[in-house]
Design an enzyme around this catalytic site. Structure first.
Site, PDB file in Angstrom:
ATOM      1  N   GLU A 265      -9.326  -2.906  -7.193  1.00 22.98           N
ATOM      2  CA  GLU A 265      -8.790  -1.888  -6.292  1.00 22.98           C
ATOM      3  C   GLU A 265      -8.834  -0.491  -6.910  1.00 22.98           C
ATOM      4  OE1 GLU A 265      -5.438  -2.435  -3.779  1.00 22.98           O
ATOM      5  OE2 GLU A 265      -5.073  -4.459  -4.559  1.00 22.98           O
TER       6      GLU A 265
ATOM      7  N   SER B  14       0.833  -1.194   0.000  1.00 15.13           N
ATOM      8  CA  SER B  14       0.000   0.000   0.000  1.00 15.13           C
ATOM      9  C   SER B  14       0.876   1.257   0.000  1.00 15.13           C
ATOM     10  CB  SER B  14      -0.957  -0.054   1.192  1.00 15.13           C
ATOM     11  OG  SER B  14      -1.957   0.940   1.091  1.00 15.13           O
TER      12      SER B  14
ATOM     13  N   HIS C  13      -7.604  -5.093  -1.314  1.00 17.20           N
ATOM     14  CA  HIS C  13      -6.362  -4.385  -1.043  1.00 17.20           C
ATOM     15  C   HIS C  13      -5.515  -5.136  -0.006  1.00 17.20           C
ATOM     16  CE1 HIS C  13      -3.833  -0.823  -0.887  1.00 17.20           C
ATOM     17  NE2 HIS C  13      -3.975  -0.745   0.433  1.00 17.20           N
TER      18      HIS C  13
END
Length: 299
Positions: free
Chosen positions: A235, A142, A265
């Site tokens: 996503e 991320s 995610h």
């Protein structure tokens, strides 16, 4: 796709995504994330040692000839080595490499480029301890994926090319120009797209959105090593991953882009319950070991 994947998507959409949509402050967001992390299944023999601003995370014997430097995710605001210890322990167990996770400073108390400076210093610490740059694997998930890629550009420019780089669902573009932010806004089962501008305001500080220390999509990569990118097909950050893969490929990197159908995610955090997480982590472990020059047991 497994039934467990579909159940996880439902649970995230009606639980985590709703809570993330309503959370009022960074402090509350941190509390929520720690609560979620406590429910993730631990791998056998998980060991976490805090050493010099980093956590050394293993889950069984490791080959000390190479190491993984991992930048944890959490929008630069939440998370830490502890929230990611279960996933990183499983990655260590599969790759037979120790994972070093810096506890970098968080926004909004410490906006960019604080996190970049901290992971850059962590890499310098590993080199000073005797690790050759070519035996250090970079990784991140991320926001930490974007951070790892930003560090990769910096290291290549300084002649400290790592073994390879592995990123899960990277947030790589603070200009927020990816079309999937809008195209996948409703489909993404975890990330509420309407909060991303707010998160960016917390993080940027005095930096421009296209500063390469926070937006590696706009960085220059000098002869980068092999890169593995894993991302879910629904996503909001899908286009960050796709454009990052193209940018690295044009810079000469051998890039492997894996788009996993309907995976949420950073689904790799759910290894121990989700079969897709184990398959993704095994691919990442093999990639790390192969490019770091160490051998691992067969699957």
């Amino acid at each position: 796709m497994s039934l467990r994947l579909e159940l996880l998507r439902l649970g995230l959409r009606w639980g985590a995504k709703r809570r993330m949509s309503r959370v009022a402050t960074p402090v509350q967001a941190r509390q929520q994330f720690r609560h979620l992390a406590r429910h993730l299944p631990e791998p056998p023999h998980l060991l976490r040692l805090h050493i010099g601003g980093m956590d050394r995370i293993t889950a069984g014997p490791v080959d000390e000839r190479a190491v993984i430097l991992w930048c944890h995710g959490g929008a630069y605001i939440v998370g830490g080595p502890g929230t990611h210890a279960t996933m990183l322990g499983r990655l260590s167990r599969l790759s037979r490499l120790a994972v070093l996770a810096p506890d970098y400073r968080k926004a909004p108390e410490h906006p960019a480029p604080a996190a970049f400076e901290d992971v850059r210093a962590a890499h310098g610490q590993l080199v000073a301890q005797g690790w050759p740059p070519s035996r250090i694997v970079l990784g991140g998930d991320s926001a930490g994926g974007g951070l790892a890629l930003a560090l990769l550009a910096d290291l290549c420019a300084r002649g400290l090319r790592p073994a390879c780089c592995i990123v899960f669902s990277p947030w790589a573009d603070m200009t927020l120009s990816g079309d999937s932010l809008h195209r996948n806004g409703a489909a993404d089962p975890l990330l509420p797209v309407h909060r991303i501008e707010e998160a960016r305001r917390h993080v940027l500080g005095d930096l421009r959105p296209d500063d390469p220390r926070i937006s590696p999509l706009h960085a220059v990569f000098d002869a980068p090593p092999p890169v593995l990118i894993q991302v879910g097909s629904d996503e909001i950050l899908l286009d960050d991953a796709r454009r990052m893969a193209e940018h690295l490929h044009k810079a000469g990197a051998m890039v492997t882009l894996e788009e996993w159908a309907r995976a949420p995610h950073v689904w790799q955090m759910f290894d121990g319950w989700l079969p897709e997480a184990r398959r993704a982590l095994w691919t990442a472990a093999r990639f790390a070991a192969d490019h770091a020059g160490v051998s691992i047991a067969s699957r």
